[in-house]
Write a protein that holds these residues in place. Structure first.
Motif, PDB file in Angstrom:
ATOM      1  N   ARG A  74       0.848  -1.195   0.000  1.00  0.00           N
ATOM      2  CA  ARG A  74       0.000   0.000   0.000  1.00  0.00           C
ATOM      3  C   ARG A  74       0.884   1.245   0.000  1.00  0.00           C
ATOM      4  N   ARG A  75       0.557   2.188  -0.869  1.00  0.00           N
ATOM      5  CA  ARG A  75       1.313   3.431  -0.944  1.00  0.00           C
ATOM      6  C   ARG A  75       1.361   4.096   0.428  1.00  0.00           C
ATOM      7  N   PHE A  76       2.549   4.444   0.899  1.00  0.00           N
ATOM      8  CA  PHE A  76       2.701   5.124   2.181  1.00  0.00           C
ATOM      9  C   PHE A  76       2.170   6.545   2.088  1.00  0.00           C
ATOM     10  N   GLU A  77       1.347   6.929   3.062  1.00  0.00           N
ATOM     11  CA  GLU A  77       0.845   8.292   3.157  1.00  0.00           C
ATOM     12  C   GLU A  77       1.125   8.817   4.559  1.00  0.00           C
ATOM     13  N   HIS A  78       1.426  10.111   4.671  1.00  0.00           N
ATOM     14  CA  HIS A  78       1.709  10.718   5.974  1.00  0.00           C
ATOM     15  C   HIS A  78       0.386  11.017   6.675  1.00  0.00           C
ATOM     16  N   LEU A  79       0.146  10.310   7.769  1.00  0.00           N
ATOM     17  CA  LEU A  79      -1.094  10.425   8.523  1.00  0.00           C
ATOM     18  C   LEU A  79      -0.812  11.109   9.848  1.00  0.00           C
ATOM     19  N   THR A  80      -1.773  11.904  10.320  1.00  0.00           N
ATOM     20  CA  THR A  80      -1.475  12.782  11.458  1.00  0.00           C
ATOM     21  C   THR A  80      -2.395  12.606  12.651  1.00  0.00           C
ATOM     22  N   SER A  81      -3.487  11.892  12.526  1.00  0.00           N
ATOM     23  CA  SER A  81      -4.439  11.801  13.634  1.00  0.00           C
ATOM     24  C   SER A  81      -4.495  10.387  14.182  1.00  0.00           C
ATOM     25  N   ALA A  82      -5.135  10.237  15.339  1.00  0.00           N
ATOM     26  CA  ALA A  82      -5.478   8.910  15.820  1.00  0.00           C
ATOM     27  C   ALA A  82      -6.591   8.347  14.939  1.00  0.00           C
ATOM     28  N   GLU A  83      -6.724   7.028  14.943  1.00  0.00           N
ATOM     29  CA  GLU A  83      -7.746   6.400  14.115  1.00  0.00           C
ATOM     30  C   GLU A  83      -9.135   6.561  14.744  1.00  0.00           C
ATOM     31  N   THR A  84     -10.111   6.766  13.887  1.00  0.00           N
ATOM     32  CA  THR A  84     -11.509   6.728  14.287  1.00  0.00           C
ATOM     33  C   THR A  84     -12.136   5.482  13.681  1.00  0.00           C
ATOM     34  N   ARG A  85     -12.797   4.693  14.510  1.00  0.00           N
ATOM     35  CA  ARG A  85     -13.474   3.485  14.019  1.00  0.00           C
ATOM     36  C   ARG A  85     -14.946   3.814  13.760  1.00  0.00           C
ATOM     37  N   THR A  86     -15.396   3.603  12.543  1.00  0.00           N
ATOM     38  CA  THR A  86     -16.794   3.845  12.194  1.00  0.00           C
ATOM     39  C   THR A  86     -17.479   2.506  11.957  1.00  0.00           C
ATOM     40  N   TRP A  87     -18.734   2.411  12.394  1.00  0.00           N
ATOM     41  CA  TRP A  87     -19.504   1.168  12.363  1.00  0.00           C
ATOM     42  C   TRP A  87     -20.680   1.355  11.423  1.00  0.00           C
ATOM     43  N   TRP A  88     -20.776   0.470  10.411  1.00  0.00           N
ATOM     44  CA  TRP A  88     -21.752   0.619   9.338  1.00  0.00           C
ATOM     45  C   TRP A  88     -22.680  -0.588   9.297  1.00  0.00           C
ATOM     46  N   VAL A  89     -23.971  -0.336   9.298  1.00  0.00           N
ATOM     47  CA  VAL A  89     -24.981  -1.392   9.210  1.00  0.00           C
ATOM     48  C   VAL A  89     -25.763  -1.176   7.925  1.00  0.00           C
ATOM     49  N   ASP A  90     -25.748  -2.171   7.057  1.00  0.00           N
ATOM     50  CA  ASP A  90     -26.435  -2.082   5.762  1.00  0.00           C
ATOM     51  C   ASP A  90     -26.073  -0.801   5.007  1.00  0.00           C
ATOM     52  N   GLY A  91     -24.781  -0.452   5.037  1.00  0.00           N
ATOM     53  CA  GLY A  91     -24.282   0.677   4.264  1.00  0.00           C
ATOM     54  C   GLY A  91     -24.496   2.040   4.876  1.00  0.00           C
ATOM     55  N   VAL A  92     -24.978   2.103   6.119  1.00  0.00           N
ATOM     56  CA  VAL A  92     -25.222   3.382   6.794  1.00  0.00           C
ATOM     57  C   VAL A  92     -24.344   3.454   8.039  1.00  0.00           C
ATOM     58  N   CYS A  93     -23.631   4.565   8.215  1.00  0.00           N
ATOM     59  CA  CYS A  93     -22.804   4.724   9.409  1.00  0.00           C
ATOM     60  C   CYS A  93     -23.706   4.965  10.615  1.00  0.00           C
ATOM     61  N   ARG A  94     -23.606   4.060  11.593  1.00  0.00           N
ATOM     62  CA  ARG A  94     -24.468   4.155  12.760  1.00  0.00           C
ATOM     63  C   ARG A  94     -23.719   4.583  14.017  1.00  0.00           C
ATOM     64  N   LEU A  95     -22.390   4.555  13.988  1.00  0.00           N
ATOM     65  CA  LEU A  95     -21.629   4.854  15.195  1.00  0.00           C
ATOM     66  C   LEU A  95     -20.204   5.206  14.803  1.00  0.00           C
ATOM     67  N   ALA A  96     -19.633   6.187  15.491  1.00  0.00           N
ATOM     68  CA  ALA A  96     -18.222   6.526  15.343  1.00  0.00           C
ATOM     69  C   ALA A  96     -17.594   6.487  16.727  1.00  0.00           C
ATOM     70  N   THR A  97     -16.517   5.720  16.860  1.00  0.00           N
ATOM     71  CA  THR A  97     -15.883   5.535  18.166  1.00  0.00           C
ATOM     72  C   THR A  97     -14.381   5.749  18.045  1.00  0.00           C
ATOM     73  N   ALA A  98     -13.734   5.737  19.189  1.00  0.00           N
ATOM     74  CA  ALA A  98     -12.279   5.650  19.179  1.00  0.00           C
ATOM     75  C   ALA A  98     -11.858   4.287  18.636  1.00  0.00           C
ATOM     76  N   HIS A  99     -10.603   4.171  18.272  1.00  0.00           N
ATOM     77  CA  HIS A  99     -10.042   2.868  17.924  1.00  0.00           C
ATOM     78  C   HIS A  99      -9.651   2.160  19.222  1.00  0.00           C
ATOM     79  N   PRO A 100      -9.765   0.839  19.299  1.00  0.00           N
ATOM     80  CA  PRO A 100      -9.383   0.139  20.532  1.00  0.00           C
ATOM     81  C   PRO A 100      -7.953   0.407  20.994  1.00  0.00           C
ATOM     82  N   ASP A 101      -7.041   0.724  20.068  1.00  0.00           N
ATOM     83  CA  ASP A 101      -5.658   1.012  20.460  1.00  0.00           C
ATOM     84  C   ASP A 101      -5.510   2.370  21.137  1.00  0.00           C
ATOM     85  N   THR A 102      -6.472   3.272  20.894  1.00  0.00           N
ATOM     86  CA  THR A 102      -6.433   4.625  21.480  1.00  0.00           C
ATOM     87  C   THR A 102      -7.820   4.941  22.037  1.00  0.00           C
ATOM     88  N   PRO A 103      -8.265   4.215  23.071  1.00  0.00           N
ATOM     89  CA  PRO A 103      -9.655   4.319  23.520  1.00  0.00           C
ATOM     90  C   PRO A 103     -10.061   5.683  24.056  1.00  0.00           C
TER      91      PRO A 103
END
Length: 282
Positions: free
Chosen positions: A186-215
């Protein structure tokens, strides 16, 4: 809905403690819960794994530890033999779990990627040439070795074939029998933020949370502001997935991982009730 959770490894009649709060939340919401033996599933002993699952024609959702695609397919077949249908089919699980399944729809939202079938040198070199010059990140179809960043994940220069291959060999060694599919570059890209985990049910985002590594990270992402993201994920046609997003140095949000939501971990700062509410609302 029947919700299937893994049993405790040492006490198979009891729930795995990691998922106990989610099981309690599922029951409180009026859903039935049954136990499966994850270790037995992983080694293909499907009958043993499902001996505590009722055969009653239910639609089921799995919520537990990760399974490879082949094990999940055996899981689905075993449940079908008990007249139980998984809401996420084996084909859908593979498509959400493995990068070659989801990448074509999300190509505009994620770093450019190429992959091999298998792990031989010639295929790796062909993929390396296809991606071109510059730095890259190495992984397989399902996982990177980011905790071994400099020895088995980060490729400083794709044009340096010998150095790149040494990283690939170390990655292959570390992943061992768990290596899935082949190499992914995968092409390396410079990333600057912590990860956000988004949860999608039937193609619709229903929840946005922290990533488990950065709760303790507070998500700041509004998915509707990411051009093309909602349409791309909806286009996958998958019942329940997670997409992990990170902000690039230029401010653009990028998908760094997509996974089946049944086996995506919940950060400690997100309640079991909130996850079960969106997961079982269908």
């Amino acid at each position: 809905m029947l919700v299937l959770f893994p049993s405790d490894v040492l006490r198979p009649r009891r729930m795995d403690e990691h998922f106990a709060a989610e099981a309690d939340a599922a029951r409180a919401a009026g859903h039935r819960v049954a136990l499966v033996d994850h270790d037995a599933l992983s080694r293909g002993a499907t009958d043993q794994a499902l001996e505590r699952v009722p055969a009653d024609g239910a639609t089921a959702v799995y919520r537990g530890w990760m399974l490879d695609s082949a094990s999940y397919a055996l899981f689905a077949d075993g449940l079908a033999g008990r007249d139980i249908r998984l809401r996420t089919s084996a084909e859908q699980y593979r498509r959400g779990h493995e990068l070659p399944g989801w990448y074509p729809k999300l190509a505009a939202c994620t770093p450019a990627s190429v992959w091999t079938a298998g792990t031989d040198r010639a295929a790796f070199d062909a993929a390396r040439a296809e991606l071109g010059m510059g730095p890259a990140v190495l992984r397989d179809y399902t996982k990177s070795m980011k905790h071994h960043w400099h020895e088995a994940a980060y490729v400083p220069e794709l044009a340096d074939g010998e150095a790149a291959w040494s990283i690939a060999e170390r990655f292959r060694e570390l992943r061992g029998e768990h290596l899935a599919g082949g190499f992914v570059l995968r092409r390396f890209e410079h990333l600057t933020s912590a990860e956000t985990r988004t949860w999608w049910v039937d193609g619709v985002c229903r929840l946005a949370t922290a990533h488990p590594d950065t709760p303790d990270h507070t998500p700041v992402l509004a998915v509707e502001t990411v051009p093309g993201l909602a349409d791309a994920i909806a286009g996958l046609g998958l019942p329940f997935v997670t997409a992990d997003l990170v902000q690039r140095v230029d401010g653009t949000w990028r998908v760094v991982e997509l996974g089946d939501g049944q086996v995506s971990d919940r950060p400690a700062t997100t309640t079991a009730e909130s996850l079960m509410a969106i997961m079982l609302d269908s």
